[in-house]
Design an enzyme around this catalytic site. Structure first.
Site, PDB file in Angstrom:
ATOM      1  N   LYS A   1     -22.109 -30.443 -26.897  1.00 19.90           N
ATOM      2  CA  LYS A   1     -21.816 -30.087 -28.302  1.00 19.90           C
ATOM      3  C   LYS A   1     -22.529 -30.991 -29.263  1.00 19.90           C
ATOM      4  O   LYS A   1     -23.049 -30.696 -30.466  1.00 19.90           O
ATOM      5  CB  LYS A   1     -20.464 -29.765 -28.569  1.00 19.90           C
ATOM      6  CG  LYS A   1     -19.674 -30.908 -28.708  1.00 19.90           C
ATOM      7  CD  LYS A   1     -18.191 -30.513 -29.060  1.00 19.90           C
ATOM      8  CE  LYS A   1     -17.144 -31.642 -29.057  1.00 19.90           C
ATOM      9  NZ  LYS A   1     -15.688 -31.330 -28.818  1.00 19.90           N
TER      10      LYS A   1
ATOM     11  N   ARG B   1      -3.561 -30.899 -31.706  1.00 21.64           N
ATOM     12  CA  ARG B   1      -4.603 -30.040 -32.075  1.00 21.64           C
ATOM     13  C   ARG B   1      -4.429 -28.639 -30.998  1.00 21.64           C
ATOM     14  O   ARG B   1      -3.406 -28.068 -31.479  1.00 21.64           O
ATOM     15  CB  ARG B   1      -6.040 -30.702 -31.647  1.00 21.64           C
ATOM     16  CG  ARG B   1      -7.275 -30.137 -32.319  1.00 21.64           C
ATOM     17  CD  ARG B   1      -8.578 -30.782 -32.076  1.00 21.64           C
ATOM     18  NE  ARG B   1      -9.127 -30.147 -30.893  1.00 21.64           N
ATOM     19  CZ  ARG B   1     -10.384 -30.614 -30.379  1.00 21.64           C
ATOM     20  NH1 ARG B   1     -11.175 -31.179 -31.276  1.00 21.64           N
ATOM     21  NH2 ARG B   1     -11.115 -29.912 -29.490  1.00 21.64           N
TER      22      ARG B   1
HETATM   23  C1  LIG Z   1     -15.733 -32.133 -27.662  1.00 18.58           C
HETATM   24  C2  LIG Z   1     -14.643 -31.695 -26.407  1.00 18.58           C
HETATM   25  C3  LIG Z   1     -14.670 -32.244 -25.394  1.00 18.58           C
HETATM   26  C4  LIG Z   1     -15.619 -33.212 -24.960  1.00 18.58           C
HETATM   27  O1  LIG Z   1     -15.135 -34.696 -25.631  1.00 18.58           O
HETATM   28  P1  LIG Z   1     -15.754 -35.962 -25.523  1.00 18.58           P
HETATM   29  O2  LIG Z   1     -14.894 -36.974 -26.023  1.00 18.58           O
HETATM   30  O3  LIG Z   1     -17.119 -35.675 -26.129  1.00 18.58           O
HETATM   31  O4  LIG Z   1     -15.829 -36.121 -23.937  1.00 18.58           O
HETATM   32  C5  LIG Z   1     -13.708 -31.712 -24.377  1.00 18.58           C
HETATM   33  N1  LIG Z   1     -12.798 -30.652 -24.787  1.00 18.58           N
HETATM   34  C6  LIG Z   1     -12.855 -29.996 -26.058  1.00 18.58           C
HETATM   35  C7  LIG Z   1     -12.083 -28.929 -26.119  1.00 18.58           C
HETATM   36  C8  LIG Z   1     -13.818 -30.731 -26.837  1.00 18.58           C
HETATM   37  O5  LIG Z   1     -13.646 -29.940 -27.959  1.00 18.58           O
END
Ligand SMILES: *Cc1c(COP(=O)(O)O)cnc(C)c1O
Length: 372
Positions: free
Chosen positions: A36, A131
């Site tokens: 992302k 969250r």
């Molecule tokens: C962005 C995200 C991740 C990855 O997080 P990082 O800290 O970049 O490894 C994993 N799970 C969810 C639900 C996310 O939104």
């Protein structure tokens, strides 16, 4: 070559992926590569796949579609909880998604059934970070008003999701260290495993996936302290920036410079370190304060808040300090630079996560892929 420029080193991303995949595999954990922060760039997804991830996830449907259209065939997952209004697109773009609302799961199931497909659901459990996810106190005995519902609620919700036509309940997952800053521990992830076990008993088979969080879980993985029963981690930042995200410590052997933001110097002048005149608000409504360090050599680089989060930039050359900036200007103190900085020079910075996200999404930043 236009500036500012973001150099993305695909070989370093592949190397970091392979390193993290190896650490996780030693403990029986798979890695889902998260694209992302790179806007679902297919070259980054491919580098992660070469490094050994088995599946790719992104927070945006648009990004998953880009990856799919680039011809990548591995299972794709949507990370952000799906919008009900986007259910059809979610089912088209993704093999599965993370979810916490039965209402939305039913709509996804209906869309999948219409296409004679199954949409895979990983049901999110909130272990305290506040969250997404169905609430489950990580330590119910320590939380006022908590009851054994902490396990029962999530298991009942998962069983209900499993009964929705068009849905395959793949498992459960959690997300930590995002909103509340709650760190993964053997205790809270242990509760996730406990919920997975109760669910397995009720389903008559263990859930295929128990997704134990993001890059903040890497510290536990490295220490061999992830509870048995966690089957997968979803890793973005750890791969991209080479650090776990609880203490932001480098992962031994990882590249910390897979991304470099490079800007051009447009002014170099000796000036006082304190502004002259009456001080009001700056361009962003803040009242700045300046320590008096006498006359300093200052440089302005053509890089601003439209391109990056300026506070998240670490200059690579020594003796350069970021003072701040505005929409289009980055102010640097270059007095202590061992080589004199001149107009037209380029200075490279290592972006933090926020700065990288801004640079990737800014149309003003040229993206250059190297090492592919
Ligand atoms: C962005 C995200 C991740 C990855 O997080 P990082 O800290 O970049 O490894 C994993 N799970 C969810 C639900 C996310 O939104």
């Amino acid at each position: 070559m236009p500036y500012p420029r973001l150099e993305i080193d695909l070989a370093k991303i592949e190397h970091n992926t392979a390193l993290i995949v190896r650490i996780c595999r030693e403990h029986g954990v798979r890695v889902m590569g998260v694209t992302k922060v790179c806007c679902g760039e297919h070259r980054v997804a491919r580098a992660m796949l070469r490094g050994g991830v088995e599946r790719i996830a992104d927070s945006r449907v648009e990004n998953l579609l880009k990856i799919r259209r680039a011809g990548i065939r591995v299972p794709l997952y949507l990370l952000r909880l799906p919008m009900k209004s986007q259910a059809a697109e979610v089912v088209e773009a993704a093999d599965g998604s993370l979810n916490s609302e039965l209402d939305v799961i039913r709509v996804l199931g209906a869309e999948a059934s219409r296409r004679s497909r199954k949409h895979k659901v990983i049901l999110m459990i909130d272990l305290g970070d506040l969250r997404e996810g169905i609430w489950s106190d990580a330590a119910p005995d320590k939380v006022k008003g908590a009851t054994p519902r902490a396990v029962k609620g999530p298991v009942d919700a998962a069983l209900e999701a499993a009964r929705v036509p068009g849905i395959e309940l793949e498992g459960i997952g959690t997300n930590l260290t995002c909103f509340g800053g709650v760190c993964p521990t053997p205790e809270n992830l242990g509760r996730l495993v406990q919920i997975a076990e109760s669910l397995g008993e009720r389903l008559g088979r263990p859930p295929e996936t128990v997704s134990g969080g993001n890059s903040s879980s890497l510290l536990l993985a490295q220490a061999g302290r992830l509870p048995r029963g966690i089957t997968e981690l979803r890793i973005g930042e750890g791969i991209m920036l080479g650090r776990e995200t609880v203490e932001r410590r480098p992962i031994p052997g990882a590249h910390l410079d897979a991304f470099r933001l490079i800007a051009e110097v447009i002014e170099v002048k000796d000036k006082p370190s304190v502004p002259a005149g009456e001080i009001g608000e700056d361009a962003f409504g803040r009242n700045p304060a300046f320590p008096d360090r006498g006359i300093r050599r200052r440089a302005i680089a053509a890089l601003g808040r439209q391109d990056a989060v300026l506070e998240g930039l670490t200059p690579e050359p020594s003796g350069i300090e970021v003072l701040g900036g505005s929409s289009d200007h980055l102010l640097l103190d270059v007095t202590d630079s061992p080589t004199p900085i001149r107009v037209g020079d380029r200075i490279s910075f290592i972006p933090g996560y926020g700065a990288l996200l801004a640079a990737m999404t800014s149309p003003y930043v040229e993206k250059v892929y190297v090492g592919g």
